[in-house]
Design an enzyme around this catalytic site. Sequence first.
Site, short mmCIF file in Angstrom:
data_model
loop_
_atom_site.label_atom_id
_atom_site.label_comp_id
_atom_site.label_asym_id
_atom_site.label_seq_id
_atom_site.Cartn_x
_atom_site.Cartn_y
_atom_site.Cartn_z
N GLN A 78 3.35 1.99 -1.74
CA GLN A 78 2.45 2.50 -2.79
C GLN A 78 2.90 1.98 -4.16
O GLN A 78 3.57 2.68 -4.91
CB GLN A 78 2.50 4.03 -2.75
CG GLN A 78 1.58 4.71 -3.71
CD GLN A 78 0.24 4.98 -3.10
OE1 GLN A 78 0.13 5.24 -1.92
NE2 GLN A 78 -0.79 4.94 -3.91
N PHE A 79 2.54 0.74 -4.49
CA PHE A 79 2.96 0.16 -5.76
C PHE A 79 2.43 0.94 -6.96
O PHE A 79 3.02 0.90 -8.04
CB PHE A 79 2.58 -1.32 -5.86
CG PHE A 79 1.13 -1.57 -6.19
CD1 PHE A 79 0.72 -1.73 -7.50
CD2 PHE A 79 0.18 -1.64 -5.18
CE1 PHE A 79 -0.61 -1.97 -7.80
CE2 PHE A 79 -1.15 -1.87 -5.46
CZ PHE A 79 -1.55 -2.03 -6.78
N THR A 80 1.36 1.70 -6.78
CA THR A 80 0.77 2.42 -7.91
C THR A 80 1.66 3.55 -8.42
O THR A 80 1.39 4.10 -9.49
CB THR A 80 -0.63 2.99 -7.55
OG1 THR A 80 -0.51 3.87 -6.44
CG2 THR A 80 -1.60 1.86 -7.23
#
Length: 154
Positions: A78-80
């Site tokens: 989950q890069f966000t």
Amino acid sequence: MRVVIQRVSKASVTVDDQIVGAIDQGLLLLVGITENDGEEEIQTLAEKVVRMRIFEDEKGKMNRSLLDLGGAILSVSQFTLYGDCRKGRRPSFMAAARPELANLLYERFNEQLRSYGAEVKTGIFGAMMDVSLHNDGPVTILLDSHDLVKKKLS
């Protein structure tokens, strides 16, 4: 590294209408990785995740860990989690690790979780994923390895 931990009664990840990872009771992990992450962050967070006492014992107290329970992990990249919303209306993801590094460290993190004996299922790195969960509690914890590693050094 940042990890959002959600205690779940079940969770799954679907890609292109196919379930690619699913668990029953355990933990859903949303995993974010930044450029400065390495082996120390991976080891610190993996141990914290599997040993954190967030499952109830027979008296209803949060005294049991994932390892005590024998539960599973569904780990989702989950890069966000490194979205910076301080300026403007669109998040900046400059602090997130480049995909090549992030994938390598994400896979290493999952290996470390497995080294403790945890069953680990995953989504597909970089894919558009639909995540479904039944939050148990609800219990949701945010861990940031940089805070944990700093504490170890103090």
